[in-house]
Design a protein around this motif. Structure first.
Motif, PDB file in Angstrom:
ATOM      1  N   ARG A 174      31.991  34.928  43.508  1.00 27.92           N
ATOM      2  CA  ARG A 174      33.138  35.510  43.404  1.00 27.92           C
ATOM      3  C   ARG A 174      33.148  37.044  44.277  1.00 27.92           C
ATOM      4  O   ARG A 174      33.895  37.632  43.948  1.00 27.92           O
ATOM      5  CB  ARG A 174      33.469  35.882  41.971  1.00 27.92           C
ATOM      6  CG  ARG A 174      33.267  34.605  41.180  1.00 27.92           C
ATOM      7  CD  ARG A 174      34.125  33.505  41.308  1.00 27.92           C
ATOM      8  NE  ARG A 174      35.542  34.292  41.437  1.00 27.92           N
ATOM      9  CZ  ARG A 174      36.591  33.784  42.365  1.00 27.92           C
ATOM     10  NH1 ARG A 174      36.471  32.761  43.125  1.00 27.92           N
ATOM     11  NH2 ARG A 174      37.839  34.272  42.285  1.00 27.92           N
ATOM     12  N   SER A 177      42.773  31.265  46.386  1.00 29.76           N
ATOM     13  CA  SER A 177      42.865  30.232  45.272  1.00 29.76           C
ATOM     14  C   SER A 177      44.131  29.231  45.572  1.00 29.76           C
ATOM     15  O   SER A 177      44.295  28.200  44.943  1.00 29.76           O
ATOM     16  CB  SER A 177      43.372  30.737  43.926  1.00 29.76           C
ATOM     17  OG  SER A 177      44.214  31.400  43.752  1.00 29.76           O
ATOM     18  N   TYR A 215      38.028  38.895  41.573  1.00 28.29           N
ATOM     19  CA  TYR A 215      36.494  39.154  42.348  1.00 28.29           C
ATOM     20  C   TYR A 215      35.563  39.855  41.499  1.00 28.29           C
ATOM     21  O   TYR A 215      36.310  40.775  40.812  1.00 28.29           O
ATOM     22  CB  TYR A 215      36.948  39.603  43.622  1.00 28.29           C
ATOM     23  CG  TYR A 215      37.702  38.633  44.698  1.00 28.29           C
ATOM     24  CD1 TYR A 215      37.063  37.603  45.359  1.00 28.29           C
ATOM     25  CD2 TYR A 215      39.124  38.863  44.859  1.00 28.29           C
ATOM     26  CE1 TYR A 215      37.881  36.740  46.213  1.00 28.29           C
ATOM     27  CE2 TYR A 215      39.827  38.062  45.564  1.00 28.29           C
ATOM     28  CZ  TYR A 215      39.477  37.251  46.195  1.00 28.29           C
ATOM     29  OH  TYR A 215      39.987  36.232  47.046  1.00 28.29           O
TER      30      TYR A 215
END
Length: 643
Positions: A300, A217, A260
Motif C-alpha cells: 500500500r 484501483s 495508501y
C-alpha cells in the motif's frame, strides 16, 4: 486494487499493427533527435497509436534507472549521485574518470554518454521523452471516437510525462528551451525559456492531471501513470514554485484520503536467496525492496512502480550489483598473506557455499562510491549512531560492511576469517575508492537469472526487477519540507519521525531543520530519488522560503549559481570534492558552485541556427544579455514560427 496485472503485458493488447503508426516501435524512435527536428514519422489517427505512445512513455521513464540498451556498466541514475553529497565516481581504472567536475564539465567534452558519466543522456533522452508526450497532446484531436473522459485521461498522463521531464531539466540545467508540440517543419530559432515560466506551466498542467487521471484501483494495469503519481509530482511542482499550503493540501490527500499507507509489517514474499552466505532476518525494509513485492496489491506504499519483469518482452537487466557494489574481486584487495578474494563458479573445486561472496553480494565494479558521510555520518541522529535503524542494520542483513565478507581462498592461511582493511599498520587495500566501502544490500541485491541458471558462471550482476518511482514515504518527507518552509517545525518533525519509526529507529528528532529532512531523504530514497536534481530543487525552495539551512545560511534565488544549498552540502558532507583533495589517475576530485546547473550542450546551441540559446553561468559561451522568454505563453506561441 482491482487487478494485479502488470503493465508490461499490455504490449500484447496494443497489437503489432500499431507499430506501423509510430516510429516508437523501431529502434530509430528511441534515438534522440536534435532540438530542431521534433516531428513524427507518421500521423496518429487511432486509439491504438495513442496507447502505443503512452506505453512507450511509461517504459522510457524507467530507462533513467536501467538504461534502454544492454549496457554492461554505467546507468543514468549513477550520474545523479556522483554529482551530489552522497557519492562520487568510482571508476578508478579509467583515465577519464569523472572526478574533476569543476574543470571537466563543459558544453563540449563534458557531456558524456559512456562509462564516465551520462550527463548527455539526460539532455537527449529527456527531450525525447518530452517528444513522446507532445505526440499525444498534438495528435489526440485527430483520433475519432474518444469520449471527453478518455481524452482527458490521455492528456493527463501525457502532461505527467512532460512535467516530470521538465521538472528534471529545470533543476539539472536551469533555463531551457520549451517545446510543447510536434512541429510540422524544422524549427531552428528556439529561445531559452526562463525556469520560473516553465515551472508555472507544468504546475498548471499537473493540476489538470490530478483532476483527470484515474486512481490505480480504476486502471487495468499496474505501472500506468495514475492519480497518486500525478499528485506526488504536483506536490513537487508546488514546492518548486513556493506554494507551501497547496503542497501540504495535496500531501494530506495522498496520505490520509487515497488508500495508501506506509508498510510497517512484513508482507509479500520473503526472498532470502543466500541464507548460508548472507542470512537475512526478515524485516519490513527488506520485504519492501524485494522486486517481487513492489507491485503487489498488498503493498500500500507504492504510488508508482516501474514494472520490469524478468521474462517479459521489454525486460531490462539493472545490473544493480555490478554498478553499485564494491569491486572486491581485484588484486587491489588482498588478505594479510597476499591472497585475493575468489569469484569462483559453483563447479570450481575451490567453491564453498558458506564463502560464496559472488552469490551473496554480486561481483561489483563500484561505478559510484558512497561518501564517508553516506556510510557513517548520515546515520547519526542526535549525535548517536542509531543502531536499530533497519536501513543501516547489518544485524538483520540489510546493510553490508566489507568486514562481513570472508577470505575465501582455501589456500589462504586467513581462509574463513573476516576481511580487514589493515594488518597492523599495513593497508591491505590499495584502491579504497573502488574496492572498500559499505552499501545498502537491501536496495541493490537483485537475483541474476543468467547467473542462477548457469552453474559455470562466476559473475552475478543483478537482473530485471520492478523499481519504485514514487513511494508514500517520500510524500511524508515532501510534506515535512513544506511545513519547514512555513515555519511549522513541529509538524515537519512529526512527518520525519513517522518515516523513522517505520524503519524502527530508536533515535527520533525533537526538532528538524532542512538538513535533517534532506538527510532522511538520503536514508530512505537512495537510488530512488534523483539526488542531484532534488538537492537543486530544494535549493530553490529554500531560497524562496528565506529559511536558514543547518549552518544558518540563507540563499538568494538569483545567485544559486554562485552559492546554493546543494553546493554547501557538498562542501560540508562530501569528503572527496573540494575537501580532502582526493586524487585518482592524476585527477583531483573537485566541483564548483556553478555545477549545480549543467551546461547547455554546444550541439544544441549550434543546431539552433537562426536563434540563440542562453548558456548557463560559469560555462564557456555564457552571455547574460541573450534574450529569454519570461512567460511560457509567449514561448508556446513562438513554436509555430520558424523564421
Amino acid at each position: 486494487m482491482k487487478t494485479n496485472k502488470i503493465y508490461l503485458t499490455a504490449l500484447s493488447l496494443i497489437g503489432i499493427a500499431s507499430c506501423s503508426l509510430i516510429s516508437g516501435c523501431t529502434k530509430e524512435f528511441l534515438k534522440p533527435d536534435p532540438l530542431s527536428f521534433y516531428e513524427p514519422e507518421a500521423t496518429f489517427s487511432t486509439k491504438s497509436g495513442l496507447d502505443a505512445t503512452a506505453y512507450l512513455s511509461d517504459r522510457h521513464l524507467r530507462a533513467y534507472w536501467s538504461h534502454l540498451s544492454t549496457r554492461d556498466i554505467s546507468v543514468p541514475i549513477s550520474t545523479e549521485y556522483m554529482l551530489s553529497d552522497v557519492a562520487v565516481s568510482g571508476k578508478t581504472d579509467d583515465g577519464n574518470i569523472f572526478a574533476d567536475v569543476s574543470t571537466r564539465l563543459t558544453p563540449y567534452d563534458g557531456m558524456f554518454n559512456n562509462d564516465v558519466n551520462m550527463i548527455g543522456y539526460f539532455w537527449d533522452e529527456t527531450y525525447a521523452g518530452i517528444k513522446y508526450a507532445n505526440t499525444i497532446t498534438s495528435f489526440i484531436d485527430r483520433v475519432p471516437g474518444l469520449s471527453e473522459r478518455e481524452k482527458q485521461e490521455y492528456l493527463g498522463r501525457a502532461y505527467f510525462h512532460r512535467a516530470f521531464r521538465y521538472l528534471a531539466l529545470c533543476f539539472q540545467y536551469g533555463d531551457v528551451p520549451l517545446v510543447t508540440k510536434i512541429i510540422t517543419v524544422p524549427k531552428q530559432n528556439y529561445k531559452t525559456t526562463k525556469r520560473e515560466a516553465i515551472l508555472e506551466m507544468i504546475t498548471a498542467d499537473m493540476e489538470k492531471s490530478v483532476a483527470w487521471v484515474p486512481e490505480q484501483s480504476q486502471m487495468a494495469y499496474v505501472g500506468m501513470i495514475n492519480k497518486a503519481a500525478c499528485r506526488q509530482l504536483l506536490i513537487k511542482c508546488y514546492l518548486a514554485t513556493g506554494q507551501w499550503d497547496k503542497a501540504i493540501d495535496q500531501a494530506n490527500v495522498l496520505i490520509n484520503q487515497s488508500g495508501y499507507s506506509l508498510m510497517t509489517n512484513n508482507f509479500g514474499t520473503f526472498d532470502n536467496p543466500n541464507p548460508t552466505t548472507w542470512p537475512v532476518t526478515r524485516n519490513v525494509i527488506w520485504d519492501l525492496h524485494r522486486p517481487a513485492n513492489k507491485a503487489i496489491a498488498a503493498n500500500r506504499e507504492a504510488l508508482l512502480v516501474m514494472p520490469n519483469r524478468e521474462g517479459s518482452d521489454a525486460a531490462i537487466r539493472y545490473k544493480s550489483m555490478r554498478n553499485w557494489g564494491p569491486m572486491w574481486n581485484q588484486a587491489a584487495l588482498k588478505s594479510p598473506s597476499g591472497k585475493v578474494l575468489l569469484s569462483v563458479a559453483k563447479t570450481d573445486s575451490r567453491y564453498r557455499a558458506e564463502y560464496d561472496i559472488n552469490s551473496a553480494v554480486g561481483r561489483g565494479l563500484g561505478m559510484i562510491r558512497p561518501t564517508h558521510f553516506a556510510q557513517f555520518g548520515l546515520w547519526k541522529v542526535n549525535g548517536v549512531d542509531d543502531a536499530t535503524d533497519l536501513r543501516h542494520s547489518s544485524t538483520v542483513g540489510n546493510w553490508a560492511k566489507m568486514e562481513m565478507l570472508k577470505y575465501n581462498d582455501p589456500t589462504d592461511t586467513y581462509y574463513g576469517q573476516n576481511l580487514r582493511l589493515y594488518n597492523g599498520n599495513t593497508l591491505l587495500c590499495t584502491d579504497t575508492i573502488r574496492s572498500w566501502f559499505n552499501w545498502p544490500q537491501y536496495k541493490i541485491y537483485i537475483d541474476d537469472p543468467v547467473f542462477l541458471a548457469t552453474p559455470t558462471s562466476n559473475r552475478n550482476d543483478g537482473g530485471a526487477a520492478d523499481w519504485y518511482c514514487y513511494r508514500l514515504a517520500e510524500t511524508y518527507l515532501l510534506r515535512a519540507e513544506a511545513y519547514f518552509y512555513k515555519g511549522e517545525i513541529g509538524l515537519a518533525t512529526q512527518d520525519v519521525n513517522t518515516v523513522r519509526r517505520r524503519a524502527q529507529c530508536s533515535q527520533l528528532y525533537t526538532s528538524v531543520n532542512i538538513g535533517d529532512i534532506v538527510n532522511e531523504r538520503a536514508r530512505e530514497l537512495y537510488l530512488e530519488e534523483w539526488r542531484h536534481m532534488e538537492l537543486s530543487r530544494i535549493s530553490l525552495s529554500l531560497a524562496l522560503s528565506n529559511k536558514p539551512d543547518e549552518w544558518g545560511n540563507t540563499y538568494q534565488v538569483a545567485n544559486l549559481s554562485t552559492n546554493s544549498y546543494w553546493y554547501q552540502r557538498i562542501q560540508h558532507y562530501n569528503d572527496y570534492y573540494n575537501k580532502n583533495k582526493v586524487s585518482v589517475r592524476n585527477r583531483s576530485y573537485s566541483i564548483a558552485a556553478h555545477n549545480i546547473y549543467w551546461p547547455i550542450p554546444d550541439k544544441a546551441i549550434a543546431a539552433n541556427l537562426t536563434g540563440r540559446l542562453r548558456q548557463n553561468p560559469g560555462y564557456d559561451g555564457h552571455n547574460a544579455a541573450v534574450e529569454m522568454w519570461t512567460n511560457w505563453q509567449d514561448a508556446v506561441a513562438d513554436e509555430d514560427k520558424t523564421n
